[in-house]
Design a protein around this motif. Sequence first.
Motif, short mmCIF file in Angstrom:
data_model
loop_
_atom_site.label_atom_id
_atom_site.label_comp_id
_atom_site.label_asym_id
_atom_site.label_seq_id
_atom_site.Cartn_x
_atom_site.Cartn_y
_atom_site.Cartn_z
N LEU A 180 0.82 -1.21 0.00
CA LEU A 180 0.00 0.00 0.00
C LEU A 180 0.86 1.26 0.00
O LEU A 180 0.44 2.30 -0.52
N ASP A 181 2.04 1.18 0.58
CA ASP A 181 2.95 2.33 0.59
C ASP A 181 3.41 2.72 -0.82
O ASP A 181 3.91 3.83 -1.03
N ARG A 182 3.27 1.79 -1.78
CA ARG A 182 3.66 2.11 -3.15
C ARG A 182 2.72 3.15 -3.77
O ARG A 182 3.11 3.88 -4.68
N LEU A 183 1.47 3.16 -3.31
CA LEU A 183 0.47 4.05 -3.89
C LEU A 183 0.94 5.50 -3.78
O LEU A 183 1.34 5.96 -2.71
N GLY A 184 0.88 6.20 -4.90
CA GLY A 184 1.33 7.58 -4.93
C GLY A 184 2.78 7.74 -5.32
O GLY A 184 3.23 8.86 -5.58
N GLY A 185 3.54 6.64 -5.34
CA GLY A 185 4.95 6.71 -5.70
C GLY A 185 5.20 6.27 -7.12
O GLY A 185 4.29 5.81 -7.82
N PRO A 186 6.45 6.39 -7.60
CA PRO A 186 6.78 5.95 -8.97
C PRO A 186 6.75 4.43 -9.09
O PRO A 186 6.99 3.71 -8.11
N VAL A 187 6.48 3.95 -10.27
CA VAL A 187 6.40 2.51 -10.51
C VAL A 187 7.80 1.92 -10.54
O VAL A 187 8.69 2.42 -11.24
N ASP A 188 8.00 0.84 -9.78
CA ASP A 188 9.26 0.11 -9.78
C ASP A 188 9.19 -0.96 -10.86
O ASP A 188 8.53 -1.98 -10.70
N ARG A 189 9.85 -0.73 -11.97
CA ARG A 189 9.74 -1.63 -13.11
C ARG A 189 10.59 -2.88 -12.94
O ARG A 189 10.57 -3.78 -13.78
N SER A 190 11.36 -2.95 -11.84
CA SER A 190 12.16 -4.15 -11.57
C SER A 190 11.48 -5.05 -10.54
O SER A 190 12.06 -6.03 -10.08
N ASP A 191 10.25 -4.72 -10.18
CA ASP A 191 9.54 -5.45 -9.13
C ASP A 191 9.26 -6.90 -9.55
O ASP A 191 8.96 -7.17 -10.72
N TRP A 192 9.37 -7.82 -8.58
CA TRP A 192 9.05 -9.23 -8.81
C TRP A 192 7.81 -9.64 -8.03
O TRP A 192 7.57 -9.13 -6.93
N LYS A 193 7.07 -10.60 -8.57
CA LYS A 193 5.91 -11.15 -7.86
C LYS A 193 6.26 -12.40 -7.06
O LYS A 193 5.46 -12.84 -6.22
N VAL A 194 7.41 -13.02 -7.32
CA VAL A 194 7.77 -14.29 -6.69
C VAL A 194 9.20 -14.19 -6.17
O VAL A 194 10.00 -13.39 -6.66
N PRO A 195 9.57 -15.03 -5.18
CA PRO A 195 10.97 -15.05 -4.73
C PRO A 195 11.85 -15.78 -5.73
O PRO A 195 11.36 -16.55 -6.57
N PRO A 196 13.16 -15.58 -5.67
CA PRO A 196 14.07 -16.12 -6.70
C PRO A 196 14.16 -17.64 -6.72
O PRO A 196 14.59 -18.21 -7.74
N GLN A 197 13.79 -18.32 -5.65
CA GLN A 197 13.86 -19.78 -5.63
C GLN A 197 12.62 -20.43 -6.26
O GLN A 197 12.51 -21.66 -6.29
N SER A 198 11.70 -19.64 -6.77
CA SER A 198 10.48 -20.19 -7.38
C SER A 198 10.80 -20.94 -8.67
O SER A 198 11.64 -20.52 -9.46
N VAL A 199 10.09 -22.04 -8.87
CA VAL A 199 10.24 -22.81 -10.11
C VAL A 199 9.10 -22.41 -11.03
O VAL A 199 8.05 -23.06 -11.10
N THR A 200 9.27 -21.31 -11.70
CA THR A 200 8.25 -20.75 -12.57
C THR A 200 8.89 -19.70 -13.44
O THR A 200 10.09 -19.40 -13.32
N ALA A 201 8.12 -19.14 -14.33
CA ALA A 201 8.50 -17.94 -15.08
C ALA A 201 7.18 -17.24 -15.39
O ALA A 201 6.13 -17.87 -15.43
N TYR A 202 7.23 -15.94 -15.61
CA TYR A 202 5.98 -15.24 -15.91
C TYR A 202 6.24 -13.98 -16.70
O TYR A 202 7.35 -13.44 -16.72
N TYR A 203 5.17 -13.52 -17.36
CA TYR A 203 5.18 -12.24 -18.07
C TYR A 203 4.20 -11.31 -17.36
O TYR A 203 3.10 -11.73 -16.99
N ARG A 204 4.59 -10.06 -17.17
CA ARG A 204 3.75 -9.08 -16.49
C ARG A 204 3.38 -7.98 -17.48
O ARG A 204 4.24 -7.20 -17.91
N HIS A 205 2.09 -7.93 -17.82
CA HIS A 205 1.64 -7.01 -18.87
C HIS A 205 1.91 -5.55 -18.51
O HIS A 205 2.33 -4.77 -19.37
N SER A 206 1.65 -5.19 -17.25
CA SER A 206 1.75 -3.77 -16.88
C SER A 206 3.18 -3.26 -16.88
O SER A 206 3.40 -2.05 -16.93
N LEU A 207 4.17 -4.16 -16.85
CA LEU A 207 5.58 -3.76 -16.87
C LEU A 207 6.29 -4.22 -18.13
O LEU A 207 7.48 -3.91 -18.30
#
Length: 685
Positions: free
Chosen positions: A458-485
């Motif tokens: 919630l603290d992100r609201l009002g601030g600049p978008v962090d385009r390096s943000d991740w949705k998962v931790p690095p040990q996750s066995v997955t990959a994903y595409y994020r449309h908004s970034l």
Amino acid sequence: MYATTGATRPDPAPGGPAAGGAGPRPGDLMADLSVRPQDDFHRHVNGPWSDAFVLPEHRADVTLLSLLAEEVEDDVVRAIRRAAAGSGDGAPASRAIADLYASFMDEAEVEARGATPLAEDLADIRCARDRRELAAVLGRLQAQGVRGALEPSVSADPADGSRYSLTLTASGLGLPRPALYRADGHEQLLSGYLRHVSAMLAHAGLPAPAEAAECVLRAETALAQLHERAFAATAPPEATAFSPTAADFPGGALPCSVDELRARDGGFPWADWLRGLGVSDPAVVVRLRPAGFLVALEEWWAGTDLRLLRSWLTWRYVHEMAPFGTRAVFAEHFRWYWRELTGARQPWPRTRRASAFVQTALGEAVGARYLHEHLTPGTLGAVRQLVDDLVRTYRHCLEGARWMRPATRQAALAKLGAMRFDIGAPAAAADCTGLRTDPKDLVGNVKRSRAWHIARELDRLGGPVDRSDWKVPPQSVTAYYRHSLNQVVIPAGLLRPPVFDAAGDPARNMALLGSIVCHEMSHALDDRGSRYDGHGRLHAWWDAEDRAEFERRGALLVRQYDGYCPRGADGARVSGARTLGENIADITGLTVAQRAFAAHLDARGVTGEPYRRHMRRFFMVWATMWRAKGTPGRMRERLAHDSHAPPEFRCNGVLGHVPAFYEAFGVTETDCLYIPPEARFSLLG
């Protein structure tokens, strides 16, 4: 997204010894020679593995990637234990990891406390005098991770990729989907759910739990009807192909400001709820999905008896805390949600559940330890080279997509050029400063860690978008595409055999990791991704005639996948509309990966029969991705709501659209996997 480790919630998930015992490894190549590859490639490649594999009791299903996730999880558990043992090193992260793990593993303390840690919050619900007070309690509990009728999330705003918006998504049901609340055909399920809710409320010490459970079911049934009504009203009238993602399109997510939401007087006390949640900036943009749920929620909250609303919120809270309760509480939670609904026979060992909890709370801190111990030197450089080769091939393919008009094709190429690839781990690890932990207080740790995460979001609201943000931790066995970034994320957990080996077989690396990466890249131009530009903004950038042709091609896949009925699913069928985006990505991803591998062979002068032999091996390795085994219950559950087709169709359904498969295996129109040219899908030609 290709797969997950299951570590987002500390519910039962992969664990225990390597599934299948000492039989064939998940990535081993073998073949069922009694089945022609031209007729059933999935069975030809994966039949012997499937016949030999025994589904372990703690799993409702397995795949190649979920088995890899179990190996990673073994390493993660050891890393967590070492961090816990070394918590005296003074590092805040080590101490926090140690406290969280110890509190989960201290069964004696959990049993001794029983339902006592829940008492204060339950009293707040019980003592709420009116709907306004109850809405404030709801907001406060949601700030601790309890799911309400609306699920808040923070993401880059689709109308303006430079700012964040608050998205509120319809939620609040205890059964997997709204249709299950209809009495016709689901009487046995509903009575079982009623017994489960009553048992859980009794464990929490509530008086008259059976009566309270009846109130819960009445409240959720009314809410489920409003879910269905709101989503049906949002769906576009013309196409079944694009309705699954309609909530992401203009008109499907109602925009307003926090101030405008507070000022509404339609029956739900928005101001009280937002204050409890912790949202205060009046200018923050809010998007409700689906848009029609705004009025529906107000109608439900104002028209439902206060006693029913209290019972419903009590149940939401008790349910969220169940995985952290006593043995009896967790056993009942597992019995209903896993054994009855999915067919899993045993839960994870407690060590695995503890690890999942720690990763949910401190995933990046745990990931830093995993990376230090398990990321092979040279891996990231080799993956970056692979990605560069794939991007170059994808660009070449798009340049040859002559069905697109020049303006559309140039916009698609510009989007590919702007795509961000994050590999291994986030650029900056999260700081756990501010999270208070206690080795003797599991429920307190749960609430504090969730509140810490939600407050950071919630603290992100009002601030600049962090385009390096991740949705998962690095040990996750997955990959994903994020449309908004316009971002592809490839975590380190995926970068190990059998998926990738920097010093290994190029055919395997390209067939597995290459097709996964291309799959995620392809989401930028699937039925949803094609609505966003390279800056993550949602607007129409396609030529109108190109869009019409895109939809015509997509409709081919909708019809194809609508025709699939998996074995053991009691006649349930795949939804071609709901799975369209993943099917587009599967076909496009494999096509690009195959062409990149062909370029690799061409550069080395491989021709003739050796070339065909290499290409046959490429397709066989790729098919091992779809090795899977599961219970009928899990299959029915996935058919009802998963955006992915079942694995056998992610294999067989894809290959008929890939020209190189016909060449490698001599497929002709008399073979089962043959698709007539006019029914084949491609965005690349």
